[in-house]
Each structure stands twice: as structure tokens, then as C-alpha cells.
Scaffold this active site. Structure first.
Site, PDB file in Angstrom:
ATOM      1  N   HIS A  57       9.323 -14.217   0.991  1.00 48.28           N
ATOM      2  CA  HIS A  57       9.698 -13.898  -0.394  1.00 48.28           C
ATOM      3  C   HIS A  57      10.745 -14.934  -0.776  1.00 48.28           C
ATOM      4  CE1 HIS A  57      10.334 -11.225  -3.954  1.00 48.28           C
ATOM      5  NE2 HIS A  57      11.386 -12.016  -4.008  1.00 48.28           N
ATOM      6  N   LEU A  70       8.827  -9.180  -9.251  1.00 46.56           N
ATOM      7  CA  LEU A  70       9.647 -10.239  -8.669  1.00 46.56           C
ATOM      8  C   LEU A  70       8.810 -11.054  -7.700  1.00 46.56           C
ATOM      9  CD1 LEU A  70      12.990  -8.312  -8.097  1.00 46.56           C
ATOM     10  CD2 LEU A  70      12.575 -10.196  -9.709  1.00 46.56           C
ATOM     11  N   HIS A 106       4.211   1.433  -8.592  1.00 46.28           N
ATOM     12  CA  HIS A 106       5.374   2.295  -8.838  1.00 46.28           C
ATOM     13  C   HIS A 106       4.946   3.313  -9.888  1.00 46.28           C
ATOM     14  CE1 HIS A 106       8.481  -0.187  -6.833  1.00 46.28           C
ATOM     15  NE2 HIS A 106       7.769  -1.230  -7.242  1.00 46.28           N
ATOM     16  N   HIS A 159       3.516 -15.379  -3.361  1.00 43.92           N
ATOM     17  CA  HIS A 159       3.576 -15.246  -4.828  1.00 43.92           C
ATOM     18  C   HIS A 159       4.406 -16.342  -5.502  1.00 43.92           C
ATOM     19  CE1 HIS A 159       7.207 -13.209  -3.552  1.00 43.92           C
ATOM     20  NE2 HIS A 159       6.602 -12.098  -3.259  1.00 43.92           N
ATOM     21  N   ALA A 213      10.748  -3.279  -9.881  1.00 44.74           N
ATOM     22  CA  ALA A 213       9.920  -4.489  -9.938  1.00 44.74           C
ATOM     23  C   ALA A 213       8.587  -4.219  -9.256  1.00 44.74           C
ATOM     24  CB  ALA A 213      10.631  -5.634  -9.233  1.00 44.74           C
ATOM     25  N   LYS A 242       7.298 -10.927   7.750  1.00 45.53           N
ATOM     26  CA  LYS A 242       7.688 -11.132   6.361  1.00 45.53           C
ATOM     27  C   LYS A 242       9.201 -11.286   6.267  1.00 45.53           C
ATOM     28  CE  LYS A 242       7.412 -11.157   1.838  1.00 45.53           C
ATOM     29  NZ  LYS A 242       6.879 -10.178   0.891  1.00 45.53           N
ATOM     30  N   LEU A 269       0.811  -1.224   0.000  1.00 41.67           N
ATOM     31  CA  LEU A 269       0.000   0.000   0.000  1.00 41.67           C
ATOM     32  C   LEU A 269       0.840   1.267   0.000  1.00 41.67           C
ATOM     33  CD1 LEU A 269      -2.933  -0.867   2.450  1.00 41.67           C
ATOM     34  CD2 LEU A 269      -3.080  -0.463  -0.017  1.00 41.67           C
ATOM     35  N   ASP A 318      -0.103  -9.226  -4.506  1.00 40.07           N
ATOM     36  CA  ASP A 318       1.212  -8.586  -4.602  1.00 40.07           C
ATOM     37  C   ASP A 318       1.125  -7.298  -5.413  1.00 40.07           C
ATOM     38  OD1 ASP A 318       3.882  -8.256  -3.991  1.00 40.07           O
ATOM     39  OD2 ASP A 318       4.615  -9.489  -5.642  1.00 40.07           O
TER      40      ASP A 318
HETATM   41  O1  DOR Z   1       7.597  -7.074  -7.870  1.00 38.37           O
HETATM   42  C1  DOR Z   1       7.666  -6.872  -6.665  1.00 38.37           C
HETATM   43  N1  DOR Z   1       7.389  -5.645  -6.150  1.00 38.37           N
HETATM   44  N2  DOR Z   1       8.039  -7.855  -5.858  1.00 38.37           N
HETATM   45  C2  DOR Z   1       8.276  -7.645  -4.561  1.00 38.37           C
HETATM   46  O2  DOR Z   1       8.642  -8.571  -3.898  1.00 38.37           O
HETATM   47  C3  DOR Z   1       8.164  -6.288  -3.976  1.00 38.37           C
HETATM   48  C4  DOR Z   1       7.254  -5.451  -4.746  1.00 38.37           C
HETATM   49  C5  DOR Z   1       7.342  -3.988  -4.395  1.00 38.37           C
HETATM   50  O3  DOR Z   1       7.326  -3.648  -3.203  1.00 38.37           O
HETATM   51  O4  DOR Z   1       7.388  -3.149  -5.313  1.00 38.37           O
HETATM   52 ZN    ZN Z   2       5.084  -8.356  -2.423  1.00 41.69          ZN
END
Ligand code: DOR
Ligand code: ZN
Length: 344
Positions: free
Chosen positions: A137, A220, A252, A175, A264, A100, A17, A248
């Protein structure tokens, strides 16, 4: 052909979030569909204490639009220094549900993560005593391991030995992206479960790399092969209580994804349940969606199932090209494409 689908209201068992204006930009999307979400702690700085998790929870509640009773379920970010006392405080708190494990350097904001799982032995033993799930993870970070092999290697090098060392520890393999991970989860019923994202059910690495590089599909663990995707679909639609919904969803800004060194994360909260419906419909398994989305997660977390319902109808609609994101743009999964199911 089914045209209406009513489900017990689902929960999202893996959600990012963010914070501040970014939090305010995205939280409404999750709250529209889900009653609760397991909130990831990879902020900067990470949420490593119960006190910080409680403050973060307040900020999430403050950011919720209108009259909404969305329930954030908080998690702690494990570090080499997490103490058994902090685990006791977490277990005694009303709002922290899990810890986590980010292997240091594995993904976004994981620099403060665990450098060697053995450094967490005390904390993990205490979690096992409290029945508190460890959320993993599952990727090794070794530079010489191929990125497509990192999940499978993590099982052999870290997760299988951990499950043997601490048999009472309850683990969510987050995931999962590979057939190997599905098989490993199935080998330890009762103590191991897994979340599956919409992108890993709908896409393969071709959707990332073939015919042009698509940075908004970069997350990821990275997307995998057709065989892996099919194993995930089979697991998700099997009716097994070991597999449940965890988006997940990881927002971004567009420029951070479309960059020389893109971040990612795939954003799916805008249409999460509709994206899962798409995947289950393609597999001819819409009748299995409610278990996956609404029943298996509470079962593993030992929480009540939600009492209200949501309804989806078969109705074509086009996913917006982007959403506002704190002065930037956020490009969602499926941007500009049509989905067949819509939540009413
Ligand atoms: O793709 C991903 N984005 N994998 C993750 O484990 C973290 C996440 C992120 O926080 O952007
Ligand atoms: Zn995640």
C-alpha cells in the site's frame, strides 16, 4: 464493432472479503467472475500468521455459495514483529502467496501496520530469498503531506530506497493511482508490477468532489487527476505484463460511508469485469483486456493461467442501487447507472 468477448477466466489480484456475515454477503460476487483472488489480510485483528491465514481461508471456502471452486490466495499482514521464521512457514505453506505492507495508519485497519520499513529488514530479505512478492500500500502517512501527494512521496521516501536495498525483492505496487507510480513501475521491469482498480481507470477526483461530495467514490489511495487517470489507462491497455487487474473491492456498510468521518473503500466486486470492460472499451482497447485481466497476474505470481473462459456481451444493464450486507446496505460502484457489457 465487437459484441461478444471471450476471455480466459480472470483473477482478482487484490480483494477485501471481510469476515463473518459480511464475507458471506460478498464472496459470491467475486466467485461469479474470478477463478482466484489475492485476499487482503486487514481484518480485525489482522491476519499476521500462516495459521490465521489458513483458518481465514477455510471460512472463505465455507462462505462460498453452492458448488464453486473459487480459490482464495492468502496473504500475511506485515508488522514490525513479523519474523523470518513466519516467512519460511508462509513459503512452505500451500496457501500463502504474499505479504502485504500497510504503513501504520495509512488506511482501513492499518493501525497494526509497519511503523518503519527498516524494522522488516529480516522478513523482507527472507521474502526475497523465497521469491515471495511484497504487496505494497504505497502511501506515506505523514500528517503534513498532502493526501494527493502521498503516493508520489512514498516512491521517493520508501519504495525506491527499498528496491535499491533489496534488489531481489519482487514487489506489487498495489492500486497505483498516479503517473509517477506508473513511471516508477516501468523503470524496474521484471521485479516490479502493479495492480490497477476499476475506479481509478474510470473516475477522477472530480467524481469524488465536484458538484457534491460522493462518499462511495472515496477510497485510498484517493482518486487523482485526469492526467493520472490517463496514465493508468495507457498502462493498463499497453499490453505490458507489469500491469494487471486488482479491484481493491472494499465493502463498507452504507452508513459507514455516508457519515461525518466516512470509511475509505469502493465496492466493485458485483461487476468488476464489466467495469474493466467499460474502461477498456472507452480506450478502444478491448483486445488488451484479456492480458490485463487473465494473463499478466499469473505470470508475475508464477501460477498457471486458468483453463476455462468467461464471455461478455455488449448489452446495456443497470447496476443495482444497493446489495444486502449483513443487516445493512452496500452501495456498489456505478449504483443505478448503466454499463455496456454484461457477463453471461
Ligand atoms: O479504500 C481502501 N479501502 N483502501 C484500502 O487500502 C483499504 C480498503 C479497505 O479495507 O476498506
Ligand atoms: Zn486494498
Amino acid at each position: 464493432m465487437t459484441d461478444t468477448l471471450t476471455l480466459v477466466r480472470p483473477d482478482d489480484w487484490h480483494l477485501h472479503l471481510r469476515d463473518g456475515e459480511r464475507l458471506a454477503a460478498v464472496v459470491g460476487h467475486s466467485a461469479r467472475q474470478f477463478a482466484r483472488a489475492i485476499v487482503m489480510p486487514n481484518l480485525t485483528p489482522p491476519v499476521t500468521t500462516v495459521a490465521a491465514a489458513q483458518r481465514y481461508r477455510e471460512r472463505i471456502l465455507d462462505a462460498l455459495p453452492g458448488d464453486n471452486d473459487f480459490g482464495p490466495l492468502m496473504t500475511l499482514y506485515l508488522t514490525d514483529e513479523t519474523s523470518a521464521q513466519e516467512i519460511d512457514r508462509a513459503a512452505a505453506s500451500d496457501h500463502v502467496y504474499a505479504c502485504k505492507l500497510y504503513p501504520a495508519g495509512a488506511t482501513t485497519n492499518s493501525d497494526a501496520g509497519v511503523t518503519d520499513i527498516r524494522r522488516c529488514d529480516d522478513a523482507l530479505a527472507r521474502m526475497a530469498e523465497h521469491g515471495m512478492p511484497l504487496l505494497v500500500h504505497g502511501e506515506v502517512t505523514d500528517d503534513v503531506v498532502d493526501i494527493f501527494e502521498r503516493e508520489a512521496q512514498f516512491i521517493d521516501r520508501v519504495l525506491a530506497p527499498l528496491c535499491e536495498r533489496v534488489p531481489a525483492l519482487r514487489v506489487v505496487f498495489e492500486h497505483v493511482t498516479t503517473k509517477a507510480a506508473v513511471q516508477f513501475v516501468e523503470s524496474l521491469p521484471g521485479r516490479l508490477a502493479a495492480t490497477i482498480t476499476p475506479q481509478h481507470l474510470l473516475l477522477t477526483r472530480n467524481d469524488l468532489l465536484a458538484g457534491g461530495l460522493r462518499p462511495h467514490h472515496y477510497c485510498l489511495p484517493v482518486l487523482k487527476t485526469f492526467e493520472d487517470r490517463d496514465a493508468l489507462i495507457t498502462a493498463a491497455t499497453s499490453g505490458s505484463a507489469q500491469f494487471f487487474l486488482g479491484t481493491d473491492s472494499a465493502p463498507h456498510a452504507r452508513h459507514e460511508k455516508e457519515s461525518d468521518c466516512g470509511c475509505a473503500g469502493t465496492y466493485s466486486a458485483h461487476a468488476a469485469i464489466e467495469l474493466y470492460a467499460e474502461a477498456f472499451d472507452r480506450a478502444g482497447a478491448l483486445d488488451k483486456l484479456e492480458g490485463f485481466a487473465s494473463l499478466h497476474g499469473p505470470g508475475f505470481y508464477r501460477l498457471p493461467v486458468n483453463r476455462d473462459t468467461i464471455t461478455l456481451t455488449r448489452q446495456n444493464w443497470t447496476v443495482p442501487a444497493s446489495f444486502p450486507f449483513a443487516g445493512n446496505e452496500l452501495v456498489p460502484l456505478g449504483a443505478g447507472t448503466d454499463l455496456a457489457w454484461k457477463m453471461v
